[in-house]
Scaffold this motif. Structure first.
Motif, PDB file in Angstrom:
ATOM      1  N   LYS A  15       0.821  -1.192   0.149  1.00 41.54           N
ATOM      2  CA  LYS A  15       0.064  -0.020  -0.014  1.00 41.54           C
ATOM      3  C   LYS A  15       0.896   1.291   0.179  1.00 41.54           C
ATOM      4  O   LYS A  15       1.952   1.343  -0.704  1.00 41.54           O
ATOM      5  CB  LYS A  15      -0.910  -0.012   1.177  1.00 41.54           C
ATOM      6  N   HIS A  98      -8.015  -3.390  -6.235  1.00 40.39           N
ATOM      7  CA  HIS A  98      -8.223  -3.466  -4.773  1.00 40.39           C
ATOM      8  C   HIS A  98      -9.270  -2.418  -4.254  1.00 40.39           C
ATOM      9  O   HIS A  98      -9.531  -1.611  -4.814  1.00 40.39           O
ATOM     10  CB  HIS A  98      -6.697  -3.071  -4.426  1.00 40.39           C
ATOM     11  N   GLU A 170     -10.933 -10.890  -1.407  1.00 34.12           N
ATOM     12  CA  GLU A 170     -10.745 -10.134  -0.296  1.00 34.12           C
ATOM     13  C   GLU A 170     -11.909  -9.362   0.312  1.00 34.12           C
ATOM     14  O   GLU A 170     -12.229  -8.484  -0.306  1.00 34.12           O
ATOM     15  CB  GLU A 170      -9.823  -9.147  -0.523  1.00 34.12           C
ATOM     16  N   GLY A 176      -7.457  -4.850   6.529  1.00 33.95           N
ATOM     17  CA  GLY A 176      -6.820  -3.911   7.563  1.00 33.95           C
ATOM     18  C   GLY A 176      -7.705  -3.662   8.903  1.00 33.95           C
ATOM     19  O   GLY A 176      -7.599  -2.807   9.694  1.00 33.95           O
ATOM     20  N   SER A 216      -6.428  -9.188   6.509  1.00 34.52           N
ATOM     21  CA  SER A 216      -5.870  -9.468   8.015  1.00 34.52           C
ATOM     22  C   SER A 216      -5.188 -11.077   8.055  1.00 34.52           C
ATOM     23  O   SER A 216      -5.570 -11.628   8.972  1.00 34.52           O
ATOM     24  CB  SER A 216      -6.960  -9.417   8.855  1.00 34.52           C
TER      25      SER A 216
HETATM   26  P1  PGA Z   1      -4.499  -6.494   5.480  1.00 35.05           P
HETATM   27  O1  PGA Z   1      -4.496  -6.005   3.574  1.00 35.05           O
HETATM   28  O2  PGA Z   1      -3.802  -7.746   5.328  1.00 35.05           O
HETATM   29  O3  PGA Z   1      -4.011  -5.442   6.036  1.00 35.05           O
HETATM   30  O4  PGA Z   1      -5.853  -6.794   5.727  1.00 35.05           O
HETATM   31  C1  PGA Z   1      -4.956  -6.913   2.922  1.00 35.05           C
HETATM   32  C2  PGA Z   1      -4.958  -6.371   1.584  1.00 35.05           C
HETATM   33  O5  PGA Z   1      -5.740  -5.288   1.147  1.00 35.05           O
HETATM   34  O6  PGA Z   1      -4.518  -6.706   0.350  1.00 35.05           O
END
Ligand code: PGA
Length: 256
Positions: A15, A98, A170, A176, A216
């Motif tokens: 990110k 995303h 996802e 997140g 996550s």
């Molecule tokens: P995260 O993000 O592992 O921090 O939840 C995953 C992603 O956005 O690809």
């Protein structure tokens, strides 16, 4: 064909994190920890970090990806980067669609499709993200939505190009947030994605496509998630910023 013949792909999605100097340091820390992994190891990094990442990863098993790509080859698109530019910079993978891009930057199923086609036509491997919000899940639309997003993203993608496609399931509510989907929910969601690919390209082709889980995923829950038949690795946000955590996930996927 079963999971054992699909190579798991663990891809970090940094990110908007890390300067070029931090990129070099983090990749140098990761290299010995993931060497010899029995899965594909990818780090998707901000555009400005690509040069440093490619240089640091040289001679290792870490592949470098970008976090977005524009669908036009060149022209008056201020702030955008083309697929050919990425290829010329040593990039092999690119994240497309995303949920943060969909939520904050007006990405639609149509632009996700256009970006996917541009990436695939340039020879990049596309990590295409799909996923439902909590509201959509609670209304019972998860299967419909995942199938729709998957088919929309793959419109006009040939069966040959499908070999360079990875879909990352996802769930938006798990990104997140520290709330991970259960292994069964991840397996089910990935199964819906695979079913959509089967409807479009046939069951045999669908069995060969890598479908990741993301949201996550961390050093503690990775082993259980990747043990599921439909979970071929993961797209990792927060935990990809720490070498030790990321390497535990890579290890879990190597053994899963
Ligand atoms: P995260 O993000 O592992 O921090 O939840 C995953 C992603 O956005 O690809």
């Amino acid at each position: 064909m079963k999971k054992s013949v699909r190579k798991a792909v663990i891809a970090g999605n940094w990110k908007m994190n890390n300067t070029p100097a931090q990129t070099t340091a983090l990749i140098n820390e990761m290299k010995p920890l993931v060497a010899g992994a029995d899965c594909e190891v990818v780090l998707c990094v901000p555009f400005v970090d690509i040069a440093a990442a490619v240089e640091a990863a040289k001679g290792s098993n870490i592949k470098i990806g970008a976090e977005n790509v524009h669908f036009k080859a060149s022209g008056a698109y201020t702030g955008e980067v083309s697929a050919d530019m990425l290829v010329a910079s040593g990039v092999e993978y690119v994240v497309i669609g995303h949920s943060e891009r969909r939520q904050y930057f007006g990405e639609t199923d149509q632009t996700v499709n256009l970006r996917s086609l541009a990436a695939l036509n340039a020879g990049l491997k596309a990590i295409i993200c799909v996923g439902e919000t909590l509201e959509q899940r609670e209304l019972g639309y998860t299967e419909t939505l995942l199938k729709y997003q998957t088919k929309m993203a793959l419109t006009n993608v040939t069966k040959e190009q499908l070999k360079n496609v990875i879909i990352a399931y996802e769930p938006v509510w798990a990104i997140g947030t520290g709330v991970t989907a259960t292994a069964d929910q991840a397996d089910e969601g990935n199964g819906f994605v695979r079913a959509a690919i089967a409807e479009a390209y046939g069951a045999d082709a669908a069995e060969t496509v890598t479908v990741q889980y993301g949201g996550s995923m961390n050093a503690k829950n990775a082993e259980e998630l990747v043990s599921k038949v439909n979970v071929d690795g993961g797209l990792i946000g927060g935990a990809s910023l720490k070498a030790a955590d990321f390497s535990v996930i890579v290890k879990a996927a190597s053994e899963g």
